[in-house]
Design a protein around this motif. Structure first.
Motif, short mmCIF file in Angstrom:
data_model
loop_
_atom_site.label_atom_id
_atom_site.label_comp_id
_atom_site.label_asym_id
_atom_site.label_seq_id
_atom_site.Cartn_x
_atom_site.Cartn_y
_atom_site.Cartn_z
N MET A 231 0.75 -1.29 0.04
CA MET A 231 0.19 -0.10 0.02
C MET A 231 0.85 1.30 -0.09
SD MET A 231 -3.12 -0.66 2.68
CE MET A 231 -2.30 -1.77 3.61
N ALA A 232 0.37 2.21 -0.65
CA ALA A 232 1.36 3.63 -0.63
C ALA A 232 0.38 4.85 0.05
CB ALA A 232 1.24 3.81 -2.34
N ASP A 233 1.23 5.26 0.95
CA ASP A 233 0.55 6.32 1.75
C ASP A 233 0.61 7.35 0.61
OD1 ASP A 233 0.00 7.85 3.88
OD2 ASP A 233 1.92 8.27 4.47
N PHE A 234 -0.46 8.15 0.96
CA PHE A 234 -0.75 9.47 0.01
C PHE A 234 -0.93 10.59 0.78
CE2 PHE A 234 -4.79 8.05 0.70
CZ PHE A 234 -5.69 9.20 0.66
N GLU A 235 -0.21 11.66 0.26
CA GLU A 235 -0.93 12.99 0.69
C GLU A 235 -1.11 14.15 -0.28
OE1 GLU A 235 3.52 14.98 1.75
OE2 GLU A 235 2.91 13.00 2.98
N LYS A 236 -1.81 14.99 -0.10
CA LYS A 236 -2.12 16.03 -1.12
C LYS A 236 -1.05 16.94 -0.85
CE LYS A 236 -5.56 19.49 -2.65
NZ LYS A 236 -6.94 19.87 -2.39
N ASP A 237 -0.42 17.59 -2.31
CA ASP A 237 0.59 18.36 -2.54
C ASP A 237 -0.16 19.70 -1.57
OD1 ASP A 237 2.50 20.09 -2.89
OD2 ASP A 237 2.87 19.39 -4.97
N ALA A 238 0.72 20.12 -0.46
CA ALA A 238 0.41 21.46 0.24
C ALA A 238 1.07 22.39 -0.54
CB ALA A 238 0.82 21.13 1.72
N ASN A 239 2.16 22.26 -1.48
CA ASN A 239 2.80 23.34 -2.13
C ASN A 239 2.02 24.10 -3.06
OD1 ASN A 239 4.98 22.82 -0.41
ND2 ASN A 239 5.78 21.43 -1.95
N LYS B 119 -7.77 1.89 -4.76
CA LYS B 119 -8.90 1.87 -3.72
C LYS B 119 -8.34 2.48 -2.46
CE LYS B 119 -8.53 -2.43 -1.89
NZ LYS B 119 -9.10 -4.02 -1.85
N GLU B 120 -9.20 3.33 -1.95
CA GLU B 120 -8.79 3.83 -0.60
C GLU B 120 -9.07 2.69 0.68
OE1 GLU B 120 -9.76 8.39 0.80
OE2 GLU B 120 -11.42 6.97 1.07
N VAL B 121 -8.18 2.50 1.40
CA VAL B 121 -8.33 1.57 2.53
C VAL B 121 -7.91 2.20 3.70
CG1 VAL B 121 -8.08 -0.37 1.14
CG2 VAL B 121 -6.35 0.60 2.17
N GLU B 122 -8.72 1.99 4.74
CA GLU B 122 -8.41 2.50 6.22
C GLU B 122 -7.85 1.49 7.24
OE1 GLU B 122 -10.55 4.75 9.74
OE2 GLU B 122 -11.53 4.14 8.21
N GLU B 123 -6.60 1.88 7.87
CA GLU B 123 -5.80 0.98 8.57
C GLU B 123 -5.34 1.77 9.63
OE1 GLU B 123 -2.44 -1.37 7.36
OE2 GLU B 123 -3.55 -2.38 5.91
N ASP B 124 -5.74 1.52 11.09
CA ASP B 124 -5.66 2.19 12.25
C ASP B 124 -5.94 3.69 12.36
OD1 ASP B 124 -4.69 -0.23 13.60
OD2 ASP B 124 -2.72 0.19 12.47
N GLY B 125 -7.09 4.07 11.67
CA GLY B 125 -7.47 5.40 11.51
C GLY B 125 -6.74 6.16 10.17
N GLU B 126 -5.79 5.69 9.68
CA GLU B 126 -5.18 6.43 8.60
C GLU B 126 -5.48 5.76 7.16
OE1 GLU B 126 -0.81 7.33 8.87
OE2 GLU B 126 -0.99 6.26 10.91
N PHE B 127 -5.78 6.74 6.23
CA PHE B 127 -6.13 6.29 4.93
C PHE B 127 -5.07 6.01 4.07
CE2 PHE B 127 -10.02 8.30 6.75
CZ PHE B 127 -10.96 7.22 6.34
N PHE B 128 -4.96 5.01 3.10
CA PHE B 128 -3.98 4.48 2.37
C PHE B 128 -4.83 4.33 0.86
CE2 PHE B 128 -2.56 3.61 6.36
CZ PHE B 128 -1.11 3.97 6.24
N LEU B 129 -3.91 4.45 -0.21
CA LEU B 129 -4.46 3.93 -1.35
C LEU B 129 -3.67 2.66 -1.80
CD1 LEU B 129 -4.39 7.08 -3.62
CD2 LEU B 129 -6.20 6.06 -2.76
#
Length: 105
Positions: free
Chosen positions: A1-9, A65-75
């Protein structure tokens, strides 16, 4: 699974702005999202802000697909080939539906 984050820049503007996420060090643009059987799916294309889109090039998209593990979302990838094909077809149908409103010049 890959962690994802929106580009804040990215700066906020009044113009249309793409949703960009980073996966494993590469940037992707979210081009569509849908929910099927209470699971969220994203259609992504590689993002390169230096490339100019003339609309003539056919671009392949990937579906995660979006999956949730321990309250964190991953793709995550879709492991079921039949489900992957079905979700891909749903996105293609939605793309066709969105493009019906545009006339070719």
């Amino acid at each position: 699974m890959a962690d994802f984050e929106k580009d804040a820049n990215l700066e906020e503007t009044d113009e249309f702005e793409s949703d960009i996420i980073e996966l494993d060090g590469e940037q992707f643009e979210i081009i569509d999202a849908l929910t099927y059987d209470d699971v969220n799916y994203l259609a992504l294309i590689p993002y390169d802000e230096s490339e100019e889109d003339d609309g003539d090039e056919e671009v392949e998209f990937i579906v995660l697909k979006e999956v949730e593990e321990d309250g964190e979302f991953f793709l995550s990838t879709i492991d079921d080939d039949e489900l992957s094909d079905k979700i891909g077809e749903m996105f293609l149908a939605h793309f066709d539906e969105m493009m019906d409103g545009f006339e070719e010049v």
